[in-house]
Design a protein around this motif. Structure first.
Motif, PDB file in Angstrom:
ATOM      1  N   UNK A  63       0.842  -1.198   0.000  1.00  0.00           N
ATOM      2  CA  UNK A  63       0.000   0.000   0.000  1.00  0.00           C
ATOM      3  C   UNK A  63       0.876   1.247   0.000  1.00  0.00           C
ATOM      4  N   UNK A  64       0.529   2.197  -0.848  1.00  0.00           N
ATOM      5  CA  UNK A  64       1.283   3.446  -0.940  1.00  0.00           C
ATOM      6  C   UNK A  64       0.308   4.612  -0.927  1.00  0.00           C
ATOM      7  N   UNK A  65       0.592   5.595  -0.070  1.00  0.00           N
ATOM      8  CA  UNK A  65      -0.294   6.748   0.096  1.00  0.00           C
ATOM      9  C   UNK A  65       0.546   8.018   0.045  1.00  0.00           C
ATOM     10  N   UNK A  66       0.121   8.964  -0.777  1.00  0.00           N
ATOM     11  CA  UNK A  66       0.889  10.198  -0.862  1.00  0.00           C
ATOM     12  C   UNK A  66       0.182  11.274  -1.640  1.00  0.00           C
ATOM     13  N   UNK A  67       0.794  12.447  -1.723  1.00  0.00           N
ATOM     14  CA  UNK A  67       0.194  13.568  -2.446  1.00  0.00           C
ATOM     15  C   UNK A  67       0.442  13.455  -3.942  1.00  0.00           C
ATOM     16  N   UNK A 111      -2.590   1.895  -4.373  1.00  0.00           N
ATOM     17  CA  UNK A 111      -1.915   3.184  -4.411  1.00  0.00           C
ATOM     18  C   UNK A 111      -2.981   4.269  -4.317  1.00  0.00           C
ATOM     19  N   UNK A 112      -2.883   5.102  -3.283  1.00  0.00           N
ATOM     20  CA  UNK A 112      -3.838   6.182  -3.101  1.00  0.00           C
ATOM     21  C   UNK A 112      -3.096   7.514  -3.214  1.00  0.00           C
ATOM     22  N   UNK A 113      -3.506   8.307  -4.192  1.00  0.00           N
ATOM     23  CA  UNK A 113      -2.873   9.606  -4.426  1.00  0.00           C
ATOM     24  C   UNK A 113      -3.881  10.701  -4.102  1.00  0.00           C
ATOM     25  N   UNK A 114      -3.479  11.653  -3.266  1.00  0.00           N
ATOM     26  CA  UNK A 114      -4.379  12.689  -2.776  1.00  0.00           C
ATOM     27  C   UNK A 114      -4.074  14.040  -3.429  1.00  0.00           C
ATOM     28  N   UNK A 115      -5.137  14.725  -3.836  1.00  0.00           N
ATOM     29  CA  UNK A 115      -4.976  16.068  -4.387  1.00  0.00           C
ATOM     30  C   UNK A 115      -4.523  17.033  -3.297  1.00  0.00           C
ATOM     31  N   UNK A 116      -3.754  18.029  -3.695  1.00  0.00           N
ATOM     32  CA  UNK A 116      -3.264  19.046  -2.766  1.00  0.00           C
ATOM     33  C   UNK A 116      -3.952  20.379  -3.050  1.00  0.00           C
ATOM     34  N   UNK A 117      -3.803  21.315  -2.136  1.00  0.00           N
ATOM     35  CA  UNK A 117      -4.468  22.612  -2.232  1.00  0.00           C
ATOM     36  C   UNK A 117      -3.422  23.726  -2.279  1.00  0.00           C
ATOM     37  N   UNK A 118      -3.615  24.671  -3.190  1.00  0.00           N
ATOM     38  CA  UNK A 118      -2.741  25.839  -3.229  1.00  0.00           C
ATOM     39  C   UNK A 118      -3.178  26.821  -2.146  1.00  0.00           C
ATOM     40  N   UNK A 119      -2.255  27.166  -1.251  1.00  0.00           N
ATOM     41  CA  UNK A 119      -2.506  28.156  -0.220  1.00  0.00           C
ATOM     42  C   UNK A 119      -1.757  29.417  -0.629  1.00  0.00           C
ATOM     43  N   UNK A 120      -2.495  30.460  -0.980  1.00  0.00           N
ATOM     44  CA  UNK A 120      -1.896  31.661  -1.561  1.00  0.00           C
ATOM     45  C   UNK A 120      -1.755  32.751  -0.507  1.00  0.00           C
ATOM     46  N   UNK A 121      -0.505  33.156  -0.275  1.00  0.00           N
ATOM     47  CA  UNK A 121      -0.210  34.206   0.705  1.00  0.00           C
ATOM     48  C   UNK A 121       0.680  35.264   0.047  1.00  0.00           C
ATOM     49  N   UNK A 122       1.415  35.993   0.838  1.00  0.00           N
ATOM     50  CA  UNK A 122       2.167  37.133   0.311  1.00  0.00           C
ATOM     51  C   UNK A 122       3.385  36.743  -0.523  1.00  0.00           C
ATOM     52  N   UNK A 123       4.025  35.627  -0.234  1.00  0.00           N
ATOM     53  CA  UNK A 123       5.322  35.351  -0.839  1.00  0.00           C
ATOM     54  C   UNK A 123       5.278  35.196  -2.360  1.00  0.00           C
ATOM     55  N   UNK A 152      -0.348  19.642   1.613  1.00  0.00           N
ATOM     56  CA  UNK A 152      -0.695  18.227   1.561  1.00  0.00           C
ATOM     57  C   UNK A 152      -1.837  17.940   2.543  1.00  0.00           C
ATOM     58  N   UNK A 153      -2.770  17.057   2.190  1.00  0.00           N
ATOM     59  CA  UNK A 153      -3.876  16.718   3.088  1.00  0.00           C
ATOM     60  C   UNK A 153      -3.423  15.700   4.151  1.00  0.00           C
ATOM     61  N   UNK A 154      -2.704  16.182   5.143  1.00  0.00           N
ATOM     62  CA  UNK A 154      -2.050  15.306   6.121  1.00  0.00           C
ATOM     63  C   UNK A 154      -3.047  14.417   6.859  1.00  0.00           C
ATOM     64  N   UNK A 155      -4.115  14.998   7.364  1.00  0.00           N
ATOM     65  CA  UNK A 155      -5.089  14.242   8.150  1.00  0.00           C
ATOM     66  C   UNK A 155      -5.723  13.130   7.310  1.00  0.00           C
ATOM     67  N   UNK A 156      -6.107  13.448   6.087  1.00  0.00           N
ATOM     68  CA  UNK A 156      -6.748  12.461   5.220  1.00  0.00           C
ATOM     69  C   UNK A 156      -5.785  11.332   4.864  1.00  0.00           C
ATOM     70  N   UNK A 157      -4.527  11.669   4.600  1.00  0.00           N
ATOM     71  CA  UNK A 157      -3.546  10.633   4.272  1.00  0.00           C
ATOM     72  C   UNK A 157      -3.283   9.734   5.482  1.00  0.00           C
ATOM     73  N   UNK A 158      -3.211  10.338   6.669  1.00  0.00           N
ATOM     74  CA  UNK A 158      -2.974   9.554   7.880  1.00  0.00           C
ATOM     75  C   UNK A 158      -4.123   8.580   8.138  1.00  0.00           C
ATOM     76  N   UNK A 159      -5.341   9.056   8.019  1.00  0.00           N
ATOM     77  CA  UNK A 159      -6.504   8.191   8.250  1.00  0.00           C
ATOM     78  C   UNK A 159      -6.571   7.072   7.228  1.00  0.00           C
ATOM     79  N   UNK A 160      -6.237   7.381   5.979  1.00  0.00           N
ATOM     80  CA  UNK A 160      -6.224   6.344   4.941  1.00  0.00           C
ATOM     81  C   UNK A 160      -5.155   5.300   5.237  1.00  0.00           C
ATOM     82  N   UNK A 161      -4.012   5.748   5.748  1.00  0.00           N
ATOM     83  CA  UNK A 161      -2.943   4.818   6.093  1.00  0.00           C
ATOM     84  C   UNK A 161      -3.332   3.866   7.206  1.00  0.00           C
TER      85      UNK A 161
END
Length: 345
Positions: free
Chosen positions: A167-171, A325-337, A301-310
């Motif tokens: 089993x493989x889980x990741x972003x 193999x479970x691949x999780x979508x990630x979210x763009x967090x847009x800030x000042x940088x 990365x969706x840490x909580x969701x990946x942990x629960x799936x694991x």
């Protein structure tokens, strides 16, 4: 009320379930029901007598014997490459919480980015007869043959390569990175560099593939790559190399938040400003990214969701169930940088 026995600490005998049953005036089965929370209910008054006897005698259930009887240690092991990295710390915390909700404890081990140490921890987990192992390996394709031979259910975490045997889980590294680089381009940048962490054996990283794909799709020329270790110091050194380049790229994608924080220090020491002089986007989405200056735009990365799936993959699956193999979508967090001024940034 159960009378308190007079036991000398220096000559205290091994207390057994029979001793507790004798003192409480119940059967050993009743003691077992109280200690294990079932499977049969015990009257409140009887349970109180048993607990008083346990406290009086200092009885401690034999975890190894219970594990042998149940065929389960109810313990999971987890190996991370560097627990000082906030991302792996948050991932380990999420796995521990998900395991605890299912009645499992977790042993955490730090490989310190060493394959030798990683393998030593895995052998130790095998010897301790854990029910399953979460592995954040230093290798792109880790060797888990011994775990499989010993019947230890294994999940590769933070892992998005194809793995037919485990089993493989990741972003989703590649597509997420491509979207992040395209966002930098939306601010008008075309010369976008990459700060890329070094991998064991110099294996290709999907973040690099996503960066290249984005530049190609934008019709931009191939950008510069600055390779360094996956930590603040590596990012700091990469930042100094970046600043020495002429002409200097207008933007940079960085393969981890930790590296990005070191990179930001190098830029500030040079008297330059982010994002005015260089726009920055990173990968991970750790809490630390929100509190550095300027706040860091990042791929979360969706840490909580990946942990629960694991955890589900280890304790909710049959031993002969095929790996997934479970691949999780990630979210763009847009800030000042990156040049955004999102609410709350």
């Amino acid at each position: 009320m159960v009378a308190m026995p007079d036991l000398s600490a220096s000559s205290r005998p091994v207390i057994t379930r029979k001793d507790v049953a004798r003192l409480a005036g119940v059967s050993t089965a009743v003691v077992s029901y109280v200690v294990n929370g079932g499977p049969k209910n015990v009257a409140p008054a009887t349970e109180e007598k048993v607990r008083q006897a346990i406290a009086a005698l200092g009885y401690r259930p034999n975890a190894a014997a219970r594990a042998l009887k149940k065929g389960s240690s109810q313990i999971l092991g987890m190996v991370v490459p560097k627990i000082s990295n906030p991302f792996f710390a948050s991932l380990a915390e999420a796995v521990e919480q998900a395991a605890e909700e299912q009645g499992f404890a977790m042993l955490l081990a730090d490989s310190r980015d060493s394959l030798t140490v990683e393998r030593r921890h895995l052998r130790n987990f095998i010897d301790r007869q854990v029910d399953g192992v979460f592995l954040c390996s230093v290798l792109v394709q880790p060797d888990i043959q011994e775990l499989r031979e010993r019947g230890v259910r294994t999940v590769l975490l933070n892992f998005s390569e194809e793995s037919p045997s485990v089993d493989a889980i990741g972003p989703e590294f590649s597509e997420s990175t491509r979207r992040a680089v395209e966002h930098l381009a939306s601010h008008g940048h075309r010369d976008i560099a990459l700060v890329m962490g070094l991998t064991t054996g110099n294996a290709p990283d999907r973040r690099e593939g996503g960066w290249r794909s984005a530049l190609q799709g934008l019709g931009a020329s191939e950008g510069r790559i600055f390779r360094c270790t996956f930590d603040r110091q590596g990012g700091y050194e990469a930042g100094k190399q970046f600043l020495a380049v002429t002409p200097r790229p207008a933007a940079v994608f960085i393969s981890s938040d930790q590296q990005a924080i070191g990179f930001l220090r190098a830029v500030q020491e040079a008297g330059l400003r982010v994002p005015d002089d260089v726009a920055v986007m990173a990968f991970d989405g750790s809490d630390e990214a929100e509190y550095c200056w300027p706040p860091l735009s990042t791929v979360r990365q969706p840490v909580k969701e990946m942990a629960e799936a694991g955890v589900r993959a280890i304790i909710g699956a049959e031993r002969d169930e095929p790996s997934r193999n479970q691949v999780f979508d990630c979210e763009l967090i847009l800030r000042r940088s990156c040049g955004c001024h999102a609410e709350g940034s």
